[in-house]
Motif scaffolding. Structure first.
Motif, PDB file in Angstrom:
ATOM      1  N   LYS A 102      67.560 -70.751 -39.050  1.00 34.06           N
ATOM      2  CA  LYS A 102      68.130 -71.940 -39.699  1.00 34.06           C
ATOM      3  C   LYS A 102      68.705 -71.567 -41.064  1.00 34.06           C
ATOM      4  CE  LYS A 102      64.615 -74.953 -37.609  1.00 34.06           C
ATOM      5  NZ  LYS A 102      63.452 -75.830 -37.893  1.00 34.06           N
ATOM      6  N   ARG A 139      63.251 -75.045 -28.597  1.00 33.38           N
ATOM      7  CA  ARG A 139      64.387 -75.863 -28.160  1.00 33.38           C
ATOM      8  C   ARG A 139      64.906 -75.394 -26.797  1.00 33.38           C
ATOM      9  NH1 ARG A 139      67.770 -77.329 -33.695  1.00 33.38           N
ATOM     10  NH2 ARG A 139      65.925 -77.500 -35.044  1.00 33.38           N
ATOM     11  N   ASP A 198      59.034 -74.541 -33.816  1.00 33.85           N
ATOM     12  CA  ASP A 198      60.147 -75.355 -33.313  1.00 33.85           C
ATOM     13  C   ASP A 198      60.715 -74.647 -32.085  1.00 33.85           C
ATOM     14  OD1 ASP A 198      62.482 -76.727 -32.849  1.00 33.85           O
ATOM     15  OD2 ASP A 198      63.243 -76.604 -34.907  1.00 33.85           O
ATOM     16  N   GLU A 208      64.838 -70.576 -28.941  1.00 40.01           N
ATOM     17  CA  GLU A 208      65.518 -71.164 -27.783  1.00 40.01           C
ATOM     18  C   GLU A 208      64.838 -70.635 -26.517  1.00 40.01           C
ATOM     19  OE1 GLU A 208      68.111 -73.399 -27.225  1.00 40.01           O
ATOM     20  OE2 GLU A 208      67.589 -73.010 -25.135  1.00 40.01           O
ATOM     21  N   ALA A 242      68.560 -75.611 -24.898  1.00 37.83           N
ATOM     22  CA  ALA A 242      69.983 -75.882 -25.141  1.00 37.83           C
ATOM     23  C   ALA A 242      70.195 -76.517 -26.521  1.00 37.83           C
ATOM     24  CB  ALA A 242      70.551 -76.789 -24.047  1.00 37.83           C
ATOM     25  N   GLY A 243      69.422 -76.048 -27.502  1.00 38.27           N
ATOM     26  CA  GLY A 243      69.580 -76.513 -28.874  1.00 38.27           C
ATOM     27  C   GLY A 243      68.856 -77.789 -29.205  1.00 38.27           C
ATOM     28  N   GLU A 244      68.260 -78.449 -28.204  1.00 37.56           N
ATOM     29  CA  GLU A 244      67.554 -79.715 -28.429  1.00 37.56           C
ATOM     30  C   GLU A 244      66.051 -79.443 -28.561  1.00 37.56           C
ATOM     31  OE1 GLU A 244      68.826 -82.800 -28.810  1.00 37.56           O
ATOM     32  OE2 GLU A 244      70.836 -81.920 -28.736  1.00 37.56           O
ATOM     33  N   LYS A 245      65.450 -79.958 -29.630  1.00 35.79           N
ATOM     34  CA  LYS A 245      64.028 -79.761 -29.863  1.00 35.79           C
ATOM     35  C   LYS A 245      63.220 -80.408 -28.741  1.00 35.79           C
ATOM     36  CE  LYS A 245      60.658 -79.931 -33.618  1.00 35.79           C
ATOM     37  NZ  LYS A 245      60.470 -80.255 -35.057  1.00 35.79           N
ATOM     38  N   VAL A 246      62.223 -79.682 -28.208  1.00 34.84           N
ATOM     39  CA  VAL A 246      61.442 -80.202 -27.084  1.00 34.84           C
ATOM     40  C   VAL A 246      59.953 -79.990 -27.324  1.00 34.84           C
ATOM     41  CG1 VAL A 246      63.239 -79.838 -25.352  1.00 34.84           C
ATOM     42  CG2 VAL A 246      61.604 -78.006 -25.833  1.00 34.84           C
ATOM     43  N   TYR A 305      64.039 -71.398 -35.197  1.00 37.27           N
ATOM     44  CA  TYR A 305      63.552 -71.994 -33.952  1.00 37.27           C
ATOM     45  C   TYR A 305      63.743 -70.992 -32.813  1.00 37.27           C
ATOM     46  CZ  TYR A 305      68.381 -73.395 -32.560  1.00 37.27           C
ATOM     47  OH  TYR A 305      69.715 -73.417 -32.196  1.00 37.27           O
TER      48      TYR A 305
END
Length: 291
Positions: free
Chosen positions: A228, A270, A268, A241, A272-276, A239
């Motif tokens: 980041k 993720r 963190d 991926e 596809a770039g979305e936090k899960v 994060y």
């Protein structure tokens, strides 16, 4: 016993994860890639010490704070049978060992093996001079001066396997595997020393298959660390991926019996770039959280 494959991620901030005695105890590095390295023996040492501290005797250890020979440890046994050896030491059941038994060296290949760990980020080293109040000898009035080497920040990934077939030979039990899961969560922070404090486990997954033949392969190639901020210094600045890893699990779902896991709340992850959430990402698999 079924096969398992293991992914273990932890980070190190201003510590020396694994000093190299051939390099003045500098952190082990792949200097061409600026990658920090940690040997499998270092990781096994954490696990062994955790198990011993929690009441489980191990073969590879000091006795009364003194180094001893393998023969001295073996001489503690009465009959030197394989059954006695495996019953005595949990680390032999896990990792195997080579030991002198009745005038010959006997080797047991352990079912649990790890590759060397490496950092998923490029790592910078910190070098500092340190002084001691103690002198090097009675005739010298000044304290000694030495060097202290640390990594500024390293996010380290290990991959390991548990062989179901080898587990039969060393009589590795399901309760031993449960102990291993527990050690992966607690050993590193509890084994902190001056050079190791500042290391925390972030993610553990032990993917257990339905048989002793299945293997997917090194999980680390499916991970990507994204910074980041440039030159990361903390867990908040990255994060992971994991989308490709989840896809790999889904492609092999018919082989997977369960996934034992833990994840630190500060990590963190993720897709596809979305936090899960880890449970959401692994929805549909039989998940067992390590307590």
């Amino acid at each position: 016993m079924n096969n398992s494959e293991i992914l273990f991620l932890y980070d190190a901030k201003f510590t020396n994860p694994n000093g190299d005695p051939d390099e003045e105890n500098r952190p082990r590095m792949d200097y061409d890639r600026e990658i920090n390295l940690v040997s499998d023996l270092r990781l096994k040492r954490y696990i062994r010490d955790y198990l011993f501290d929690n009441g489980h005797d191990i073969f590879v250890r000091k006795v009364d704070d003194k180094s001893v020979t393998p023969k001295a440890r073996v001489d503690e046994l009465k009959n030197f049978t394989e059954e006695e050896i495996f019953n005595a030491w949990v680390d032999v059941r896990l990792f195997g060992a080579t030991m002198p038994v009745k005038n010959e060296n006997k080797s047991f290949i352990g079912p649990v093996q790890f590759n060397w760990g490496y950092s998923l980020n490029k790592v910078e080293l910190l070098e500092a001079s340190i002084t001691s109040h103690f002198s090097a000898g009675e005739q010298k009035g000044q304290g000694t001066i030495g060097k202290d080497f640390r990594v500024k920040y390293s996010f380290i990934a290990f991959f390991g396997v548990i062989s179901g077939k080898r587990a039969e030979h060393t009589r590795l039990s399901e309760s031993d595997i449960k102990l291993l899961d527990e050690a992966m969560k607690y050993a590193i922070p509890l084994q902190a020393t001056r050079s190791k404090i500042g290391q925390y486990p972030r993610l553990y997954m032990r993917v257990e298959y339905k048989d002793d033949r299945s293997i997917i392969g090194d999980f680390r190639k499916h991970l990507k660390l994204v910074e980041k901020n440039p030159s990361i210094r903390d867990i908040d600045e990255l994060y992971i991926e994991i989308g490709n890893l989840i896809n790999e699990f889904k492609a092999n779902k018919n082989k997977i019996y369960k996934i034992a896991y833990f994840m630190d709340k500060n990590l963190d992850i993720r897709v596809a770039g979305e936090k899960v959430d880890i449970c959401k990402a692994l929805e549909g698999f039989n998940l067992i959280e390590v307590g």
